[in-house]
Design a protein around this motif. Structure first.
Motif, short mmCIF file in Angstrom:
data_model
loop_
_atom_site.label_atom_id
_atom_site.label_comp_id
_atom_site.label_asym_id
_atom_site.label_seq_id
_atom_site.Cartn_x
_atom_site.Cartn_y
_atom_site.Cartn_z
N GLY A 194 0.81 -1.22 0.00
CA GLY A 194 0.00 0.00 0.00
C GLY A 194 0.83 1.26 0.00
N ASN A 195 1.87 1.29 0.85
CA ASN A 195 2.76 2.46 0.92
C ASN A 195 4.03 2.03 1.65
OD1 ASN A 195 4.07 4.92 1.59
ND2 ASN A 195 2.13 6.02 1.51
N SER A 196 5.05 1.74 0.88
CA SER A 196 6.28 1.20 1.46
C SER A 196 6.97 2.22 2.37
CB SER A 196 7.24 0.73 0.36
OG SER A 196 7.59 1.82 -0.49
N GLU A 197 6.89 3.51 2.02
CA GLU A 197 7.55 4.52 2.84
C GLU A 197 6.86 4.66 4.20
OE1 GLU A 197 7.82 8.20 0.76
OE2 GLU A 197 9.12 7.39 -0.82
N ALA A 198 5.53 4.63 4.17
CA ALA A 198 4.78 4.70 5.43
C ALA A 198 5.03 3.45 6.27
CB ALA A 198 3.28 4.84 5.15
N ALA A 199 5.13 2.30 5.59
CA ALA A 199 5.39 1.04 6.29
C ALA A 199 6.77 1.08 6.96
CB ALA A 199 5.32 -0.14 5.31
N ASN A 200 7.75 1.63 6.25
CA ASN A 200 9.10 1.75 6.80
C ASN A 200 9.12 2.69 8.01
OD1 ASN A 200 12.02 1.16 6.53
ND2 ASN A 200 12.16 3.36 6.12
N SER A 201 8.36 3.78 7.91
CA SER A 201 8.27 4.74 9.01
C SER A 201 7.59 4.12 10.24
CB SER A 201 7.49 5.98 8.57
OG SER A 201 8.15 6.63 7.51
N ALA A 202 6.72 3.15 9.97
CA ALA A 202 6.00 2.48 11.07
C ALA A 202 6.83 1.38 11.71
CB ALA A 202 4.68 1.92 10.56
N VAL A 256 -6.38 -9.00 -7.64
CA VAL A 256 -5.16 -8.51 -7.00
C VAL A 256 -4.66 -7.29 -7.78
CG1 VAL A 256 -2.81 -9.07 -6.26
CG2 VAL A 256 -4.56 -10.83 -6.26
N SER A 257 -4.49 -6.18 -7.08
CA SER A 257 -4.13 -4.93 -7.74
C SER A 257 -2.65 -4.92 -8.14
CB SER A 257 -4.41 -3.75 -6.81
OG SER A 257 -3.95 -2.54 -7.39
N MET A 258 -2.39 -4.57 -9.39
CA MET A 258 -1.01 -4.49 -9.86
C MET A 258 -0.24 -3.36 -9.20
SD MET A 258 -0.41 -6.95 -11.98
CE MET A 258 1.09 -6.43 -12.77
N SER A 259 -0.95 -2.42 -8.61
CA SER A 259 -0.28 -1.32 -7.91
C SER A 259 0.08 -1.69 -6.48
CB SER A 259 -1.18 -0.08 -7.91
OG SER A 259 -2.42 -0.33 -7.29
N GLY A 260 -0.36 -2.88 -6.04
CA GLY A 260 0.00 -3.37 -4.72
C GLY A 260 -0.99 -3.02 -3.64
N GLY A 261 -0.94 -3.79 -2.55
CA GLY A 261 -1.73 -3.48 -1.36
C GLY A 261 -3.15 -3.99 -1.34
N LYS A 262 -3.63 -4.59 -2.44
CA LYS A 262 -5.01 -5.05 -2.50
C LYS A 262 -5.09 -6.43 -3.13
CE LYS A 262 -6.95 -0.40 -3.11
NZ LYS A 262 -7.75 0.47 -4.02
N GLY A 263 -6.10 -7.19 -2.70
CA GLY A 263 -6.34 -8.51 -3.30
C GLY A 263 -6.25 -9.61 -2.26
#
Length: 314
Positions: A194-202, A256-263
């Motif tokens: 969904g958001n790799s930068e937000a995931a890294n920050s978390a 499954v979304s090709m943009s990631g984070g869904k499916g």
């Protein structure tokens, strides 16, 4: 029509498309729903379904794995090498060695994407070519025959008149569903996609999650290779050509979304079933495989179109 009903129909569209396709194929060909043909469909989708589980994990992270078809080939050769009657190893040893090959390739893909920073498309396209070349080199282009009875029975046997391949497929899907929906790893996988930068920050270890997802894809490809060798009773360096597209198709068609984070894997399973039913039905109707590729490509295009449209609306 209530909003809840509309939402339900939207989420289950692919399932109703599958049901409609089965009805149409049964109407066009009485042989379609006969026991032997149903068994053939199940066998056809089992290996692709297993590959699609790993592919789903990777696509959820926003990546892609083009190497799985080639890994199937190298793993099938590995399984055949250790699974010949002459060597007389237990079938489980042959499967484990094939899976090990898959995991190693997955690890290489994961390190390339996560730690070196290569685009997933480039890394897996490279390993796809390299691994296929290795499969041809080690066999000199000649299949490995002479598999033991236990190795052949691995994919061709039955339990209570149900093909063994069904149980392998269900086992992989159940494990995959548990990983995605009931573990920290699954939650982190969706977060990274969904958001790799937000995931890294978390505090999520993004690189580790990415690497593990590619290892899982490699594991599935290795297992699929061992089962493919068992099913065709040989290890063939040309096995698995185009399998990566079938696995991607199953995942994307399944939502499954090709943009990631869904499916999710339920949709992937329906997608694999739809592809298997479509290919089998078109074969029965005598439709050329050339046209089948065109149809499959158009279906993927439509699925991606609706995925992009849905992301814009959200």
């Amino acid at each position: 029509m209530s909003s809840k009903t509309k939402e339900f129909l939207k989420k289950t569209t692919i399932f109703w498309v599958l049901v409609l396709l089965i009805v149409i194929m049964a109407f066009l060909s009485p042989a379609f729903l006969k026991g032997r043909n149903v068994a053939n469909i199940v066998k056809q989708i089992s290996i692709n379904g297993i590959l699609a589980v790993g592919m789903t994990m990777v696509i959820i992270t926003g990546g892609i794995d083009l190497s799985v078809g080639s890994v199937v080939a190298l793993s099938s050769i590995t399984a055949a090498f250790f699974g010949t009657a002459e060597k007389d190893y237990p079938a489980v040893i042959a499967v484990l060695m094939a899976v090990l090959v898959g995991v190693i390739v997955g690890l290489i893909n994961g390190i390339g994407v996560a730690y070196i920073g290569f685009p997933a498309f480039i890394v897996t396209l490279s390993t796809m070519t390299i691994v296929r070349g290795l499969a041809l080199i080690v066999t000199n282009g000649v299949p490995i025959f002479g598999l033991s009875d236990s190795m052949i029975n691995l994919a061709n046997g039955t339990l209570a008149n149900i093909p063994n391949l069904v149980f392998y497929l269900l086992a992989v899907f159940i494990v995959g569903i548990v990983l995605l929906n009931f573990t920290v790893f699954g939650r982190h996988l969706y977060s990274v996609g969904g958001n790799s930068e937000a995931a890294n920050s978390a505090g999520i270890h993004v690189n580790r999650i990415l690497t593990v997802s590619y290892c899982i894809s490699g594991f599935c490809a290795g297992l699929a290779g061992a089962l493919a060798a068992s099913r065709i009773t040989s290890g063939n360096p040309t096995t698995g050509e185009g399998y990566e597209m079938n696995a991607i198709s199953a995942a994307v068609i399944g939502g499954v979304s090709m943009s990631g984070g869904k499916g999710g894997l339920f949709g992937t399973l329906i997608g694999a079933l739809l592809i298997g039913v479509m290919q089998n039905g078109l074969d029965i109707l005598g439709i050329s495989s050339y046209y089948q590729k065109v149809i499959q490509g158009l279906i993927i295009l439509v699925a991606v179109f609706f995925d992009i449209r849905g992301n814009k609306e959200n």
